[in-house]
Design an enzyme around this catalytic site. Sequence first.
Site, PDB file in Angstrom:
ATOM      1  N   ASP A  62       0.773  -1.259   0.000  1.00  7.15           N
ATOM      2  CA  ASP A  62       0.000   0.000   0.000  1.00  7.15           C
ATOM      3  C   ASP A  62       0.804   1.308   0.000  1.00  7.15           C
ATOM      4  OD1 ASP A  62      -1.474  -2.162   0.866  1.00  7.15           O
ATOM      5  OD2 ASP A  62      -2.143  -1.237   2.712  1.00  7.15           O
ATOM      6  N   GLU A 247     -10.386  -2.603   4.558  1.00  9.52           N
ATOM      7  CA  GLU A 247      -9.043  -2.083   4.837  1.00  9.52           C
ATOM      8  C   GLU A 247      -8.894  -0.691   4.228  1.00  9.52           C
ATOM      9  OE1 GLU A 247      -6.256  -6.005   4.979  1.00  9.52           O
ATOM     10  OE2 GLU A 247      -6.694  -5.346   2.958  1.00  9.52           O
TER      11      GLU A 247
HETATM   12  C1  FRU Z   1      -3.767  -3.700   2.800  1.00  8.58           C
HETATM   13  C2  FRU Z   1      -3.129  -4.139   4.099  1.00  8.58           C
HETATM   14  C3  FRU Z   1      -3.477  -3.181   5.217  1.00  8.58           C
HETATM   15  C4  FRU Z   1      -2.337  -3.363   6.173  1.00  8.58           C
HETATM   16  C5  FRU Z   1      -1.178  -3.579   5.236  1.00  8.58           C
HETATM   17  C6  FRU Z   1      -0.118  -4.482   5.766  1.00  8.58           C
HETATM   18  O1  FRU Z   1      -3.143  -4.190   1.669  1.00  8.58           O
HETATM   19  O2  FRU Z   1      -3.546  -5.454   4.418  1.00  8.58           O
HETATM   20  O3  FRU Z   1      -4.726  -3.412   5.805  1.00  8.58           O
HETATM   21  O4  FRU Z   1      -2.141  -2.235   6.981  1.00  8.58           O
HETATM   22  O5  FRU Z   1      -1.716  -4.112   4.040  1.00  8.58           O
HETATM   23  O6  FRU Z   1       0.996  -4.520   4.946  1.00  8.58           O
END
Ligand code: FRU
Length: 508
Positions: A62, A247
């Site tokens: 992300d 998320e």
């Molecule tokens: C989304 C996610 C978020 C988390 C991160 C961990 O892709 O699962 O929810 O903070 O990636 O790398």
Amino acid sequence: MKHKHYSNWMNFNQAKHFILILLSIGTLLSCTTKSVPSFQENNLEQFRPAYHFTPAKGWMNDPNGLIFIDGEYHLFFQHYPDSTVWGPMHWGHAVSKDLLTWEELPIALFPDSLGYIFSGSAVLDEKNSSGLGSTTTPPLVALFTYHDPKGEKEGTKDFQTQGLAFSLDKGQTWQKYEGNPVLKNPGIRDFRDPKITQITQANGKSTWVMTLAAKDRVHFYESANLKEWAFLGEFGQGVGAHGGVWECPELLSMNSPDGSQKWVLLVSMNPGGPQKGSAAQYFIGDFKKGTFTPDDTMIRWLDYGPDNYAGVTWANIPEGQNRTLWIGWMSNWDYAQVVPTLTWRSSMTVPREISLFDVDGTLLLKSAPAKELEKLRGKAYDLSGNESLLPSAAVEILAEVTRDDNFSMMLSNELGEEVIINKEMGLVTVDRRKAGKASFHPDFAAAHSAPMSWTANKLRIFLDASSIEVFVNEGELVLTSLLFPSSPWKKLSVQQGLKSLEIREVHP
Ligand code: FRU
């Protein structure tokens, strides 16, 4: 994230074992068969994009902490520098003056005794409400999720908490706040990804609102100082798509085409997207005193391609620019960790400008390529007959659709690999069933369609070494897909429905 999501992930030791196993298989194969090329014979950079951001090495997911400060766009990102699969998360860091060429800087945030550093956001605390800087040196404040792998392993439910870090040198270096965590976990396994919105009230006072993913809904919290957070309300249980865990949410104030103010809630979800795996949905409505009220219960997707996830917008864009800039992670948790790139994994999408538009009285969100991308346009090539050779792996294709609204074109290479992009019977499709390497995951070779009930007039297609982003009518409909052709795309053939077409080299 559901157990399912986590089971895709590995802890550090598992990741190490995985790499050791891979290395041993590699050694075994190179001893037993001569036909398997060694890493040296392969071009390690074959799939490295020319104008999309990728980390120099290691794993990325992300985008985090997006913020514009003093002429520079900061892009922090989920990063594991020591491996090309997910692991103990850091915040990597890159900056750009034009959203096009990025300079990768030293890692901004490292895991510590409270856990890995998961996704989050950053704001400029101009009035020093946090007291962490001064009014002459306003701090940049980042809120992120601490993920404690030990707590997770022990089966506790409160292993995700929210932490704060601040920077007094415009994002170059960061200090963790000594009072961390600033928000404890109320007993929800999936409790993460704080995105901060500054809301100015009618009386001119401003307040910070945190939007947080809490399993199958979002929570809103409020704070006057970014350090103490009070629960305001929640949204989402039973509303919208729920095929997976919610998320990376974001709450945004946007103008509708008639000038009225609307609130938009972006919510990523994994799995359960329209093309399987990860995807982002959005809601349009009103937000008052911690209550988000959607205008309707329609499910809306930001992008109908399989490879656009966890996108959020840049904070602190000067008001005069009057635009909302957004970027996403160009992958999908279903196969992100096994795509055939060797020294790095994952790239971001092109930067996009999001805005609201109206289709027969229904508001939708469009994402157009950021206007900066036009600066990359190089030499122009026309079609000769119905075909054109592509000058490079990095091109933009601009086309106008004829009035009957259907079209079809195909990219191909000398190995007979192909991608078809078409609109037929109200469906826009990107078909990558025969688009090259796909054996790494059973669902990768697929055709992905999006319903489009209104007329397609214009197309812009961005091709890079391992992706295609199709923007219909400047982003009224978008399909983003990864592609791993065994050799670069060489030819574009138009089968139907385009009245003009231009191919431009993209020169970063
Ligand atoms: C989304 C996610 C978020 C988390 C991160 C961990 O892709 O699962 O929810 O903070 O990636 O790398």
